[in-house]
Motif scaffolding. Structure first.
Motif, PDB file in Angstrom:
ATOM      1  N   VAL A  40       2.173   4.883   0.809  1.00 44.35           N
ATOM      2  CA  VAL A  40       2.056   5.788   1.946  1.00 44.35           C
ATOM      3  C   VAL A  40       1.121   6.945   1.595  1.00 44.35           C
ATOM      4  O   VAL A  40       0.339   7.411   2.426  1.00 44.35           O
ATOM      5  CB  VAL A  40       3.448   6.307   2.353  1.00 44.35           C
ATOM      6  CG1 VAL A  40       3.323   7.478   3.327  1.00 44.35           C
ATOM      7  CG2 VAL A  40       4.267   5.195   2.986  1.00 44.35           C
ATOM      8  N   LEU A  50      -3.645   8.154  10.576  1.00 43.74           N
ATOM      9  CA  LEU A  50      -3.069   7.159  11.467  1.00 43.74           C
ATOM     10  C   LEU A  50      -3.758   7.237  12.819  1.00 43.74           C
ATOM     11  O   LEU A  50      -4.087   8.322  13.300  1.00 43.74           O
ATOM     12  CB  LEU A  50      -1.566   7.389  11.646  1.00 43.74           C
ATOM     13  CG  LEU A  50      -0.715   7.560  10.388  1.00 43.74           C
ATOM     14  CD1 LEU A  50       0.707   7.948  10.767  1.00 43.74           C
ATOM     15  CD2 LEU A  50      -0.713   6.283   9.563  1.00 43.74           C
ATOM     16  N   ILE A 104       0.861  -1.175   0.000  1.00 41.66           N
ATOM     17  CA  ILE A 104       0.000   0.000   0.000  1.00 41.66           C
ATOM     18  C   ILE A 104       0.904   1.234   0.000  1.00 41.66           C
ATOM     19  O   ILE A 104       1.914   1.284   0.698  1.00 41.66           O
ATOM     20  CB  ILE A 104      -0.959   0.040   1.206  1.00 41.66           C
ATOM     21  CG1 ILE A 104      -0.193   0.002   2.537  1.00 41.66           C
ATOM     22  CG2 ILE A 104      -1.955  -1.081   1.144  1.00 41.66           C
ATOM     23  CD1 ILE A 104      -1.066   0.279   3.731  1.00 41.66           C
ATOM     24  N   ASN A 137      -2.799  12.748   7.053  1.00 43.41           N
ATOM     25  CA  ASN A 137      -2.125  13.044   5.797  1.00 43.41           C
ATOM     26  C   ASN A 137      -2.665  14.384   5.309  1.00 43.41           C
ATOM     27  O   ASN A 137      -3.861  14.511   5.012  1.00 43.41           O
ATOM     28  CB  ASN A 137      -2.413  11.940   4.776  1.00 43.41           C
ATOM     29  CG  ASN A 137      -1.620  12.097   3.503  1.00 43.41           C
ATOM     30  OD1 ASN A 137      -1.186  13.187   3.158  1.00 43.41           O
ATOM     31  ND2 ASN A 137      -1.438  10.999   2.784  1.00 43.41           N
ATOM     32  N   TYR A 177      -5.414  -1.113   8.397  1.00 39.07           N
ATOM     33  CA  TYR A 177      -4.316  -2.073   8.459  1.00 39.07           C
ATOM     34  C   TYR A 177      -3.511  -1.815   9.729  1.00 39.07           C
ATOM     35  O   TYR A 177      -2.832  -0.788   9.838  1.00 39.07           O
ATOM     36  CB  TYR A 177      -3.409  -1.927   7.234  1.00 39.07           C
ATOM     37  CG  TYR A 177      -4.136  -2.090   5.920  1.00 39.07           C
ATOM     38  CD1 TYR A 177      -4.538  -3.344   5.477  1.00 39.07           C
ATOM     39  CD2 TYR A 177      -4.439  -0.983   5.136  1.00 39.07           C
ATOM     40  CE1 TYR A 177      -5.210  -3.493   4.277  1.00 39.07           C
ATOM     41  CE2 TYR A 177      -5.114  -1.126   3.936  1.00 39.07           C
ATOM     42  CZ  TYR A 177      -5.500  -2.382   3.514  1.00 39.07           C
ATOM     43  OH  TYR A 177      -6.177  -2.532   2.326  1.00 39.07           O
ATOM     44  N   ASN A 223      -3.012   1.960  13.564  1.00 45.14           N
ATOM     45  CA  ASN A 223      -3.919   1.600  12.480  1.00 45.14           C
ATOM     46  C   ASN A 223      -3.712   2.547  11.303  1.00 45.14           C
ATOM     47  O   ASN A 223      -3.821   3.768  11.451  1.00 45.14           O
ATOM     48  CB  ASN A 223      -5.378   1.669  12.943  1.00 45.14           C
ATOM     49  CG  ASN A 223      -5.727   0.559  13.915  1.00 45.14           C
ATOM     50  OD1 ASN A 223      -5.121  -0.509  13.888  1.00 45.14           O
ATOM     51  ND2 ASN A 223      -6.697   0.798  14.774  1.00 45.14           N
ATOM     52  N   LEU A 224      -3.418   1.977  10.140  1.00 43.77           N
ATOM     53  CA  LEU A 224      -3.260   2.749   8.919  1.00 43.77           C
ATOM     54  C   LEU A 224      -4.599   2.745   8.193  1.00 43.77           C
ATOM     55  O   LEU A 224      -5.069   1.693   7.762  1.00 43.77           O
ATOM     56  CB  LEU A 224      -2.179   2.138   8.028  1.00 43.77           C
ATOM     57  CG  LEU A 224      -0.851   1.746   8.702  1.00 43.77           C
ATOM     58  CD1 LEU A 224       0.101   1.155   7.669  1.00 43.77           C
ATOM     59  CD2 LEU A 224      -0.215   2.943   9.399  1.00 43.77           C
ATOM     60  N   HIS A 225      -5.224   3.912   8.045  1.00 43.21           N
ATOM     61  CA  HIS A 225      -6.529   4.011   7.394  1.00 43.21           C
ATOM     62  C   HIS A 225      -6.324   4.390   5.927  1.00 43.21           C
ATOM     63  O   HIS A 225      -5.853   5.496   5.628  1.00 43.21           O
ATOM     64  CB  HIS A 225      -7.401   5.048   8.099  1.00 43.21           C
ATOM     65  CG  HIS A 225      -7.804   4.644   9.479  1.00 43.21           C
ATOM     66  ND1 HIS A 225      -9.057   4.133   9.770  1.00 43.21           N
ATOM     67  CD2 HIS A 225      -7.131   4.663  10.656  1.00 43.21           C
ATOM     68  CE1 HIS A 225      -9.129   3.864  11.063  1.00 43.21           C
ATOM     69  NE2 HIS A 225      -7.973   4.181  11.623  1.00 43.21           N
ATOM     70  N   SER A 226      -6.659   3.473   5.035  1.00 44.02           N
ATOM     71  CA  SER A 226      -6.431   3.681   3.614  1.00 44.02           C
ATOM     72  C   SER A 226      -7.603   3.162   2.796  1.00 44.02           C
ATOM     73  O   SER A 226      -7.942   1.977   2.874  1.00 44.02           O
ATOM     74  CB  SER A 226      -5.141   2.971   3.175  1.00 44.02           C
ATOM     75  OG  SER A 226      -4.943   3.050   1.785  1.00 44.02           O
ATOM     76  N   ASP A 282      -1.520   6.820  -0.040  1.00 42.83           N
ATOM     77  CA  ASP A 282      -2.920   6.387   0.011  1.00 42.83           C
ATOM     78  C   ASP A 282      -3.439   6.268   1.439  1.00 42.83           C
ATOM     79  O   ASP A 282      -4.606   5.929   1.644  1.00 42.83           O
ATOM     80  CB  ASP A 282      -3.085   5.039  -0.692  1.00 42.83           C
ATOM     81  CG  ASP A 282      -2.914   5.153  -2.201  1.00 42.83           C
ATOM     82  OD1 ASP A 282      -3.149   6.251  -2.734  1.00 42.83           O
ATOM     83  OD2 ASP A 282      -2.544   4.147  -2.832  1.00 42.83           O
ATOM     84  N   ILE A 283      -2.583   6.515   2.411  1.00 42.78           N
ATOM     85  CA  ILE A 283      -2.995   6.450   3.820  1.00 42.78           C
ATOM     86  C   ILE A 283      -3.532   7.817   4.225  1.00 42.78           C
ATOM     87  O   ILE A 283      -2.826   8.821   4.187  1.00 42.78           O
ATOM     88  CB  ILE A 283      -1.812   6.061   4.730  1.00 42.78           C
ATOM     89  CG1 ILE A 283      -1.275   4.689   4.328  1.00 42.78           C
ATOM     90  CG2 ILE A 283      -2.242   6.057   6.194  1.00 42.78           C
ATOM     91  CD1 ILE A 283       0.005   4.305   5.035  1.00 42.78           C
TER      92      ILE A 283
END
Length: 299
Positions: free
Chosen positions: A208, A214, A206, A258, A230, A222-225, A210-211
């Motif tokens: 970065v 956090l 994935i 982001n 994830y 948790n990575l929100h994408s 596209d995240i």
């Protein structure tokens, strides 16, 4: 069959908490039905038995309702104190205390429910000698506590595999990607372009970019994408040490955003604020991080 499995996976990913409670309720309800059947069958063998069917049903399902009412705090406790290899004595003492509190709460609610129903039917519910009955109930509750704890850990593991777990490309899957909340790490100066995601038996990348944001969650970030989450084993501070140069800014003790996903910002008289993202998510802006955030947006 494939479409059915895909629907199930998507349902679990979209409603993980609801799915967990539904599975937990089904487990409790089926177990109660088996116990009611066993008790009723045993008493039917005695011609002198005066047991009515509603009585074992009340006994078992009042326990189910009581357990469900206790479950939010119980699962919160499990999340705060997950099973780990380090400090086994401390973990044992914590879960021993947790099992005692769970048993007392479970019994208190259960007896109250039974007393109400018996009183409504014009009768009295007799719990029995307090010390003896509490010990009897605790023997059952401590075993239930162990089963629930192991089931909770297993459910989180399965969910992480369905959801997909993220790892840094330059670390092994089983290693922690941080050295602590101080954010110091051998790779802190590197700005990764991708994270590796392991989902079931597949691996993919994935970006970065596209995240969108956090979120700190215990020992994970948790990575929100693109509507998916994830989890990555790291601290938010250590992750931000790597992503500061990639357009991310911390906006809360447990959140980072982001900057390219920001749609609008509003401020409150208290000094706090709210950030609207282009993906539809609303994030709080803490006044502790407001000045750094303003500087990052202006740069």
């Amino acid at each position: 069959m494939t479409s059915g499995n895909s629907f199930l996976v998507q349902w679990v990913q979209r409603y993980p908490v609801l799915t967990g409670y539904l599975v937990f309720f089904l487990f409790l309800a089926i177990n109660a039905a088996v116990n009611v059947s066993s008790t009723w069958t045993e008493h039917q063998r005695d011609p002198a038995s005066e047991l009515l069917l509603w009585q074992p049903m009340l006994w078992e399902y009042s326990s189910v309702v009581s357990t469900l009412l206790c479950s939010p705090l119980l699962f919160w406790w499990f999340k705060q104190h997950p099973l780990q290899f380090q400090a086994p004595i401390r973990q044992l003492l914590l879960h021993l205390a947790g099992s005692v509190l769970f048993s007392l709460s479970h019994v208190g609610i259960m007896v109250t429910l039974r007393s109400w129903v018996y009183q409504w039917l014009g009768s009295n519910y007799q719990f029995g000698p307090l010390s003896r009955e509490l010990l009897y109930e605790y023997r059952k509750d401590v075993w239930a506590y162990v089963v629930f704890l192991c089931g909770y850990q297993l459910a989180r593991f399965v969910y992480s595999r369905l959801q997909g777990e993220a790892f840094q490309l330059d670390t092994d899957a089983g290693e922690d990607s941080s050295t602590g909340d101080s954010g110091t790490s051998d790779d802190s100066t590197k700005a990764p372009g991708y994270f590796l995601v392991k989902k079931l038996d597949k691996e993919y990348l994935i970006r970065v970019g596209d995240i969108a944001w956090l979120e700190a969650n215990g020992n994970y970030v948790n990575l929100h994408s693109k509507g998916r989450i994830y989890p990555m084993r790291a601290t938010l501070a250590a992750t931000m040490a790597q992503l500061n140069q990639s357009g991310f800014c911390r906006v809360h003790r447990s959140l980072a955003v982001n900057l390219s996903y920001i749609d609008s910002i509003s401020y409150q008289s208290s000094g706090d604020g709210s950030i609207s993202l282009s993906c539809g998510q609303q994030l709080p802006l803490s006044r502790r991080f407001k000045e750094d955030f303003k500087a990052a947006v202006a740069s």
